[in-house]
Design a protein around this motif. Structure first.
Motif, PDB file in Angstrom:
ATOM      1  N   GLN A 179      60.472  -1.986  56.299  1.00  0.00           N
ATOM      2  CA  GLN A 179      59.721  -2.451  57.461  1.00  0.00           C
ATOM      3  C   GLN A 179      59.575  -3.968  57.437  1.00  0.00           C
ATOM      4  OE1 GLN A 179      56.212  -0.215  58.692  1.00  0.00           O
ATOM      5  NE2 GLN A 179      55.071  -2.118  58.769  1.00  0.00           N
ATOM      6  N   HIS A 180      59.188  -4.519  56.303  1.00  0.00           N
ATOM      7  CA  HIS A 180      59.039  -5.980  56.185  1.00  0.00           C
ATOM      8  C   HIS A 180      60.381  -6.675  56.395  1.00  0.00           C
ATOM      9  CE1 HIS A 180      57.491  -9.816  54.804  1.00  0.00           C
ATOM     10  NE2 HIS A 180      58.521  -9.913  53.978  1.00  0.00           N
ATOM     11  N   PHE A 181      61.424  -6.089  55.818  1.00  0.00           N
ATOM     12  CA  PHE A 181      62.772  -6.652  55.934  1.00  0.00           C
ATOM     13  C   PHE A 181      63.182  -6.737  57.404  1.00  0.00           C
ATOM     14  CE2 PHE A 181      67.355  -5.680  56.351  1.00  0.00           C
ATOM     15  CZ  PHE A 181      67.891  -6.745  55.663  1.00  0.00           C
ATOM     16  N   TYR A 182      62.961  -5.668  58.151  1.00  0.00           N
ATOM     17  CA  TYR A 182      63.402  -5.640  59.543  1.00  0.00           C
ATOM     18  C   TYR A 182      62.575  -6.589  60.406  1.00  0.00           C
ATOM     19  CZ  TYR A 182      65.642  -3.871  63.695  1.00  0.00           C
ATOM     20  OH  TYR A 182      66.382  -3.779  64.836  1.00  0.00           O
ATOM     21  N   GLN A 183      61.285  -6.703  60.089  1.00  0.00           N
ATOM     22  CA  GLN A 183      60.437  -7.599  60.868  1.00  0.00           C
ATOM     23  C   GLN A 183      60.900  -9.049  60.750  1.00  0.00           C
ATOM     24  OE1 GLN A 183      56.695  -6.073  59.105  1.00  0.00           O
ATOM     25  NE2 GLN A 183      55.924  -6.021  61.192  1.00  0.00           N
ATOM     26  N   GLN A 184      61.475  -9.396  59.591  1.00  0.00           N
ATOM     27  CA  GLN A 184      61.930 -10.752  59.349  1.00  0.00           C
ATOM     28  C   GLN A 184      63.396 -10.970  59.747  1.00  0.00           C
ATOM     29  OE1 GLN A 184      59.631 -12.967  58.324  1.00  0.00           O
ATOM     30  NE2 GLN A 184      58.175 -11.264  58.377  1.00  0.00           N
ATOM     31  N   GLU A 236      63.134   7.039  60.846  1.00  0.00           N
ATOM     32  CA  GLU A 236      61.919   6.573  60.166  1.00  0.00           C
ATOM     33  C   GLU A 236      61.757   5.060  60.318  1.00  0.00           C
ATOM     34  OE1 GLU A 236      62.416   7.995  56.201  1.00  0.00           O
ATOM     35  OE2 GLU A 236      61.759  10.034  56.686  1.00  0.00           O
ATOM     36  N   LEU A 237      62.875   4.347  60.246  1.00  0.00           N
ATOM     37  CA  LEU A 237      62.831   2.901  60.401  1.00  0.00           C
ATOM     38  C   LEU A 237      62.350   2.514  61.789  1.00  0.00           C
ATOM     39  CD1 LEU A 237      63.476  -0.017  59.579  1.00  0.00           C
ATOM     40  CD2 LEU A 237      65.835   0.404  60.302  1.00  0.00           C
ATOM     41  N   SER A 264      58.693   3.238  62.401  1.00  0.00           N
ATOM     42  CA  SER A 264      57.813   2.233  61.796  1.00  0.00           C
ATOM     43  C   SER A 264      57.793   0.959  62.629  1.00  0.00           C
ATOM     44  CB  SER A 264      58.248   1.932  60.357  1.00  0.00           C
ATOM     45  OG  SER A 264      59.471   1.233  60.322  1.00  0.00           O
ATOM     46  N   MET A 265      58.925   0.610  63.212  1.00  0.00           N
ATOM     47  CA  MET A 265      58.985  -0.572  64.065  1.00  0.00           C
ATOM     48  C   MET A 265      58.164  -0.382  65.339  1.00  0.00           C
ATOM     49  SD  MET A 265      60.739  -2.682  62.347  1.00  0.00           S
ATOM     50  CE  MET A 265      59.874  -1.884  60.992  1.00  0.00           C
ATOM     51  N   MET A 266      58.158   0.838  65.854  1.00  0.00           N
ATOM     52  CA  MET A 266      57.346   1.139  67.028  1.00  0.00           C
ATOM     53  C   MET A 266      55.861   1.120  66.676  1.00  0.00           C
ATOM     54  SD  MET A 266      59.629   4.246  68.669  1.00  0.00           S
ATOM     55  CE  MET A 266      61.327   3.954  69.205  1.00  0.00           C
ATOM     56  N   ALA A 310      61.646   7.879  68.550  1.00  0.00           N
ATOM     57  CA  ALA A 310      62.405   7.251  67.456  1.00  0.00           C
ATOM     58  C   ALA A 310      63.696   8.001  67.156  1.00  0.00           C
ATOM     59  CB  ALA A 310      61.541   7.174  66.200  1.00  0.00           C
ATOM     60  N   LYS A 311      63.686   9.311  67.323  1.00  0.00           N
ATOM     61  CA  LYS A 311      64.899  10.095  67.058  1.00  0.00           C
ATOM     62  C   LYS A 311      65.984   9.749  68.076  1.00  0.00           C
ATOM     63  CE  LYS A 311      66.651  14.778  66.359  1.00  0.00           C
ATOM     64  NZ  LYS A 311      66.294  16.227  66.324  1.00  0.00           N
ATOM     65  N   ILE A 312      65.591   9.612  69.325  1.00  0.00           N
ATOM     66  CA  ILE A 312      66.550   9.229  70.364  1.00  0.00           C
ATOM     67  C   ILE A 312      67.071   7.818  70.101  1.00  0.00           C
ATOM     68  CG2 ILE A 312      66.859   8.749  72.828  1.00  0.00           C
ATOM     69  CD1 ILE A 312      66.723  11.718  72.111  1.00  0.00           C
ATOM     70  N   ALA A 313      66.186   6.928  69.666  1.00  0.00           N
ATOM     71  CA  ALA A 313      66.609   5.561  69.343  1.00  0.00           C
ATOM     72  C   ALA A 313      67.657   5.581  68.231  1.00  0.00           C
ATOM     73  CB  ALA A 313      65.406   4.731  68.934  1.00  0.00           C
ATOM     74  N   ALA A 314      67.423   6.420  67.228  1.00  0.00           N
ATOM     75  CA  ALA A 314      68.381   6.537  66.132  1.00  0.00           C
ATOM     76  C   ALA A 314      69.726   7.043  66.626  1.00  0.00           C
ATOM     77  CB  ALA A 314      67.832   7.467  65.048  1.00  0.00           C
ATOM     78  N   LEU A 315      69.694   8.025  67.506  1.00  0.00           N
ATOM     79  CA  LEU A 315      70.940   8.553  68.077  1.00  0.00           C
ATOM     80  C   LEU A 315      71.654   7.491  68.907  1.00  0.00           C
ATOM     81  CD1 LEU A 315      69.793  12.118  69.176  1.00  0.00           C
ATOM     82  CD2 LEU A 315      71.580  11.611  67.504  1.00  0.00           C
ATOM     83  N   GLN A 316      70.887   6.728  69.676  1.00  0.00           N
ATOM     84  CA  GLN A 316      71.482   5.681  70.509  1.00  0.00           C
ATOM     85  C   GLN A 316      72.111   4.577  69.665  1.00  0.00           C
ATOM     86  OE1 GLN A 316      67.974   4.799  72.899  1.00  0.00           O
ATOM     87  NE2 GLN A 316      68.925   5.733  74.695  1.00  0.00           N
TER      88      GLN A 316
END
Length: 203
Positions: A78-83, A141-142, A145-147, A157-163
């Motif tokens: 989560q921290h990694f993606y935020q940065q 899951e990633l 957490s961002m949402m 989030a599952k649809i986002a992962a598929l997209q």
């Protein structure tokens, strides 16, 4: 190279060419340059060799993630993606894509799983787990957490992962089949990642 590792590497080559059923322990031993009796000192049977290949490939992929400095823990991710900057996300996506395309062992392993999935249910499960279930779960899951922290817009989030994941797999398959070049695939991949960020990011 240790004999046990050599057995796995030669077996992977043979399996990817002849299929799991088309390879005998004797064939693997001959490729390694040892007797079948010597091979059994390292592995009980052909199935244990295949399981060893799976472990080897899983370790190699995790090693690739470490090279790209991709964290594994949920909080670290989560921290990694935020940065993460847009060009960094594109770079990581490109590097992983190239790993799947250009790493010879990875390509052989995926080819083996694809051709054997209908003959062996266990192999089919490994294919599904490694290239579909695990990546989608991680990304779900990633993105969730961002949402949750407001970096991404609220949504499924599952649809986002598929997209995010489905076009990448499609590009990988098309590239492997010769439908598009690696350069064309990378260009499409960059566009996809940029569009995905535009769709979900609150920036």
């Amino acid at each position: 190279m240790k004999t046990a590792d050599k057995i796995l590497e030669e077996a992977l080559i043979l399996f990817s060419i002849h299929g799991y059923q088309g390879v005998s322990v004797e064939m693997i031993a001959k490729a390694v340059g040892i007797k079948a009796s010597s091979l059994y000192k390292h592995y009980r049977n052909k199935q244990s060799i295949f399981e060893g290949i799976f472990t080897m490939m899983k370790d190699r992929y995790q090693g690739q993630e470490k090279l790209l400095n991709i964290p594994q823990g949920a909080e670290d991710v989560q921290h990694f993606y935020q940065q993460l900057q847009p060009d960094q996300l594109e770079k990581i996506s490109e590097d992983l894509f190239l790993y799947f395309i250009k790493d010879e062992k990875e390509a052989r392993f995926r080819h083996l799983l694809i051709i054997e999935q209908f003959q062996n249910p266990h192999i089919g499960e490994i294919l599904h787990q490694r290239y579909y279930e695990e990546p989608l779960l991680f990304q779900k899951e990633l993105f969730q957490s961002m949402m949750d922290v407001g970096v991404f817009k609220e949504g499924d989030a599952k649809i986002a992962a598929l997209q995010f994941f489905s076009p990448i797999m499609m590009l990988l398959n098309c590239c492997e089949q010769g439908g598009i070049s690696v350069e064309e695939a990378l260009a499409e991949l960059r566009k996809h990642v940029q569009k995905f960020r535009q769709l979900y990011s609150k920036e």
